[in-house]
Design a protein around this motif. Structure first.
Motif: not given
Length: 306
Positions: A156-163, A232-238, A260-262
């Motif tokens: 869910a939180v790494t969408g668009g991260m090519k790596e 938790i290190r990759h969370v952003d508004q998108d 903590d993640m929520c």
């Protein structure tokens, strides 16, 4: 790896499947059906490992395209064939959603990057073949428990991260629109440095070793892979919304991981939520189907009614 996760439904017809969408669909050499749903079994979905398989559960009687949920089995970050989580896939299909039950690579031969790449490949595959199965390819979610919950959140939180994409058809996106995470690990560093969390894990030293095997490095609070494996290190508004489910008496993964993640997602402006159960342990025992019903309610809210 020992026994490969796809061997339970491997056939010669599957092995020779090629890379186009039509050929991949024909690779599923067996099907199952009942009065509630049909199952297309043994679809080879991953270009990185042709032995990995997906079973696609399809609800009957759908008048228009339905959402699809990737079902991710847990199991200590070991390689999985997915079959223990068939009840989740069946429950989703019985409630009008498609479900993709997947095998994936894991420790000891593969690290978190390979596993996450497999899960992303599953999303891309569903989008590639969705039109043939009455799936709404713009409404894809993911669910998992334990290690599967970790992977659902990472997806869910790494969408668009090519790596993290791995190899595969870049024409199709691996982004999802919602996730449900049962008792996942979302901050691998806090799991082994926070005193409250350590106190709730009687076997935390062994878990540190097995987690390190999957992450690919011995534990260090500032190791880049231990940080990168933590959702938790990759969370952003998108990011899409996530429902976190956790039992307060979980002695395997502390419930603070979900709390903590929520909270991190809410800080970023993502309206995620967490539901706690006082008892049930790591496996949500003696709770009946209520956690699954909560999952379906959330997916209907985020992905739309089937």
């Amino acid at each position: 790896m020992g026994s490969r996760p796809g061997l339970l439904f491997l056939s010669a017809a599957v092995v020779v499947a090629c890379g186009t969408a039509a050929e991949l669909v024909r690779g599923g050499d067996r099907s199952d059906t009942n009065d509630r749903f049909a199952v297309r079994m043994g679809l080879p979905y991953c270009e990185a490992d042709r032995e990995l398989r997906m079973d696609l559960f399809l609800p009957k009687g759908a008048g228009r395209p339905v959402p699809c949920v990737i079902v991710i089995q847990g199991g200590g970050f070991l390689a999985q064939d997915g079959q223990r989580f068939r009840p989740f896939a069946e429950y989703l299909a019985e409630h009008g959603m498609a479900a993709a039950l997947i095998a994936y690579r894991g420790r000891p031969d593969h690290t978190y990057r390979d596993t996450l790449a497999d899960v992303k490949a599953a999303v891309r595959f569903v989008r590639k073949v969705g039109g043939q199965y009455n799936i709404a390819v713009d409404r894809i979610g993911a669910m998992g428990r334990s290690a599967g919950g970790t992977l659902a959140a990472l997806l869910a939180v790494t969408g668009g991260m090519k790596e993290f994409e791995g190899i595969g058809d870049s024409e199709f996106s691996s982004r999802i629109q919602a996730a449900v995470a049962y008792a996942g690990v979302f901050d691998f560093v806090a799991r082994f440095t926070d005193a409250q969390q350590i106190a709730l894990q009687p076997g935390h030293k062994k878990k540190m070793e097995t987690n390190g095997e999957w992450i690919g490095a011995a534990f260090s609070a500032d190791n880049p892979d231990w940080l990168a494996a933590s959702a938790i290190r990759h969370v952003d508004q998108d990011d899409p919304r996530i429902l976190f489910l956790h039992c307060k008496d979980d002695a395997t993964v502390p419930w603070m991981q979900s709390r903590d993640m929520c909270a991190k997602m809410r800080e970023a402006g993502v309206a995620s939520k967490v539901e706690y159960y006082e008892t049930g342990g790591h496996g949500f025992k003696n709770l009946g189907k209520e956690p699954m019903a909560e999952m379906v309610r959330f997916f209907r809210e985020t992905l739309g009614e089937p």
